[in-house]
Design a protein around this motif. Structure first.
Motif, PDB file in Angstrom:
ATOM      1  N   ARG A 113       0.921  -1.274  -0.019  1.00  0.00           N
ATOM      2  CA  ARG A 113       0.013  -0.029  -0.035  1.00  0.00           C
ATOM      3  C   ARG A 113       0.925   1.361  -0.027  1.00  0.00           C
ATOM      4  O   ARG A 113       1.425   1.604   1.094  1.00  0.00           O
ATOM      5  N   PRO A 114       0.882   2.101  -1.136  1.00  0.00           N
ATOM      6  CA  PRO A 114       1.674   3.204  -1.000  1.00  0.00           C
ATOM      7  C   PRO A 114       1.432   4.353  -0.134  1.00  0.00           C
ATOM      8  O   PRO A 114       2.274   5.087   0.243  1.00  0.00           O
ATOM      9  N   ASP A 115       0.021   4.197   0.142  1.00  0.00           N
ATOM     10  CA  ASP A 115      -0.478   5.208   1.141  1.00  0.00           C
ATOM     11  C   ASP A 115       0.012   5.109   2.569  1.00  0.00           C
ATOM     12  O   ASP A 115      -0.055   6.176   3.511  1.00  0.00           O
ATOM     13  N   ARG A 116       0.589   4.055   2.695  1.00  0.00           N
ATOM     14  CA  ARG A 116       1.300   3.872   4.103  1.00  0.00           C
ATOM     15  C   ARG A 116       2.708   3.909   4.066  1.00  0.00           C
ATOM     16  O   ARG A 116       3.334   3.695   5.011  1.00  0.00           O
ATOM     17  N   LEU A 117       3.229   4.640   2.926  1.00  0.00           N
ATOM     18  CA  LEU A 117       4.762   4.499   2.945  1.00  0.00           C
ATOM     19  C   LEU A 117       4.760   6.247   2.792  1.00  0.00           C
ATOM     20  O   LEU A 117       3.771   6.858   2.432  1.00  0.00           O
ATOM     21  N   THR A 118       5.946   6.913   2.789  1.00  0.00           N
ATOM     22  CA  THR A 118       6.210   8.056   2.508  1.00  0.00           C
ATOM     23  C   THR A 118       6.279   8.344   1.026  1.00  0.00           C
ATOM     24  O   THR A 118       6.555   7.587   0.327  1.00  0.00           O
ATOM     25  N   GLY A 119       6.140   9.890   0.440  1.00  0.00           N
ATOM     26  CA  GLY A 119       6.418  10.031  -0.593  1.00  0.00           C
ATOM     27  C   GLY A 119       8.004   9.654  -1.276  1.00  0.00           C
ATOM     28  O   GLY A 119       7.867   9.100  -2.348  1.00  0.00           O
ATOM     29  N   GLU A 120       8.703  10.089  -0.283  1.00  0.00           N
ATOM     30  CA  GLU A 120      10.138   9.785  -0.806  1.00  0.00           C
ATOM     31  C   GLU A 120      10.286   8.091  -0.794  1.00  0.00           C
ATOM     32  O   GLU A 120      10.867   7.717  -1.909  1.00  0.00           O
ATOM     33  N   MET A 121       9.813   7.407  -0.192  1.00  0.00           N
ATOM     34  CA  MET A 121       9.821   5.879  -0.200  1.00  0.00           C
ATOM     35  C   MET A 121       9.093   5.386  -1.493  1.00  0.00           C
ATOM     36  O   MET A 121       9.704   4.543  -2.301  1.00  0.00           O
ATOM     37  N   ASN A 122       7.963   5.942  -1.859  1.00  0.00           N
ATOM     38  CA  ASN A 122       7.483   5.556  -3.171  1.00  0.00           C
ATOM     39  C   ASN A 122       8.142   5.852  -4.289  1.00  0.00           C
ATOM     40  O   ASN A 122       8.212   5.211  -5.137  1.00  0.00           O
ATOM     41  N   ALA A 123       8.643   7.069  -4.399  1.00  0.00           N
ATOM     42  CA  ALA A 123       9.638   7.599  -5.375  1.00  0.00           C
ATOM     43  C   ALA A 123      10.818   6.814  -5.485  1.00  0.00           C
ATOM     44  O   ALA A 123      11.071   6.376  -6.571  1.00  0.00           O
ATOM     45  N   THR A 124      11.381   6.227  -4.408  1.00  0.00           N
ATOM     46  CA  THR A 124      12.369   5.469  -4.506  1.00  0.00           C
ATOM     47  C   THR A 124      12.237   3.895  -5.107  1.00  0.00           C
ATOM     48  O   THR A 124      13.008   3.641  -5.955  1.00  0.00           O
ATOM     49  N   LEU A 125      11.113   3.489  -4.750  1.00  0.00           N
ATOM     50  CA  LEU A 125      10.676   2.199  -5.177  1.00  0.00           C
ATOM     51  C   LEU A 125      10.226   2.244  -6.692  1.00  0.00           C
ATOM     52  O   LEU A 125      10.520   1.150  -7.357  1.00  0.00           O
ATOM     53  N   ASP A 126       9.783   3.334  -7.139  1.00  0.00           N
ATOM     54  CA  ASP A 126       9.270   3.563  -8.693  1.00  0.00           C
ATOM     55  C   ASP A 126      10.528   3.771  -9.445  1.00  0.00           C
ATOM     56  O   ASP A 126      10.455   3.449 -10.821  1.00  0.00           O
ATOM     57  N   THR A 127      11.508   4.380  -9.019  1.00  0.00           N
ATOM     58  CA  THR A 127      12.594   4.925 -10.024  1.00  0.00           C
ATOM     59  C   THR A 127      14.089   4.299  -9.788  1.00  0.00           C
ATOM     60  O   THR A 127      14.883   4.579 -10.480  1.00  0.00           O
ATOM     61  N   THR A 128      14.356   3.216  -8.550  1.00  0.00           N
ATOM     62  CA  THR A 128      15.607   2.862  -8.427  1.00  0.00           C
ATOM     63  C   THR A 128      15.449   1.130  -8.172  1.00  0.00           C
ATOM     64  O   THR A 128      14.454   0.621  -8.105  1.00  0.00           O
TER      65      THR A 128
END
Length: 230
Positions: free
Chosen positions: A140-155
């Motif tokens: 659930r991305p809503d239970r992570l921080t925005g920075e965490m979601n960006a890292t998961l999407d781009t790295t």
């Protein structure tokens, strides 16, 4: 099979296990990567002693995984202890083509209603050229921080490293040995190690017990990619 730490409703457990069944047996699924995986079997003779050693190593890895919430950290320690990769740094190779919608039972487990986004991240965890595991992660991305979601999407950073600041907990649903070599008679030549040797199913939660990720992990022959013990 290793003992289950918890008992789950059969319908949910069957749903969570189903996507990995073909992979555990080595049968390709549509959209999955089929790499040439370095095999330790070329280095290990097929004897009763090496079969027992291989089983002991798999059981030791299982215990380590059960004792640590982060599978990534456990794998890095494993690689460092056994000389797999230099440096012993685990990376995630994402396979977007194999990602799909979360089954309803997984959504229920994560407390996600029809409007809640649940993402699927399919990866291979590697150390150098060695594939250590293949994993499906519904989160659930809503239970992570925005920075965490960006890292998961781009790295290529493994999920466990990204969400480490959450101080998460791991609740194991199933830990299952897929290969028990000591229970089989040795053959001549090299020890034939199957593609997958161990499977885990788990849920990651926040410290207060709120779930945010459901995992299916299949550990490969690469976890034994070091010389046979003497």
């Amino acid at each position: 099979m290793f003992p289950l730490p918890v008992t789950l409703p059969f319908v949910f457990l069957a749903c969570l296990l189903a996507p990995a069944r073909a992979l555990e047996s080595g049968t390709p699924q549509p959209g999955t990567l089929q790499p040439e995986m370095p095999s330790p079997a070329m280095l290990w003779p097929d004897t009763p002693a090496t079969r027992q050693a291989a089983q002991d190593f798999i059981e030791a890895l299982n215990r380590a995984l059960l004792a640590q919430p982060s599978a990534t950290l456990t794998l890095e320690r494993w690689c460092g202890a056994h000389g797999i990769g230099d440096p012993a740094l685990v990376r995630a190779e994402r396979e977007r083509a194999g990602e799909d919608a979360a089954p309803q039972e997984v959504r229920d487990l994560l407390g996600a209603d029809a409007q809640t986004l649940v993402r699927h991240r399919r990866v291979r965890l590697t150390c150098g050229a060695i594939v250590l595991s293949e994993a499906d992660n519904y989160y659930r991305p809503d239970r992570l921080t925005g920075e965490m979601n960006a890292t998961l999407d781009t790295t290529d950073t493994p999920f466990g490293k990204v969400v480490r600041p959450l101080d998460f907990r791991r609740r194991t649903l199933e830990a299952r040995a897929l290969w028990r070599p000591a229970e089989e008679a040795p053959a001549s030549g090299a020890l034939a190690v199957p593609r997958f040797v161990l499977a885990h199913r788990a849920v990651l939660t926040l410290p207060d017990g709120t779930p945010f990720s459901a995992l299916i992990e299949r550990y490969t022959s690469g976890v034994l990619a070091f010389p046979a013990p003497r």
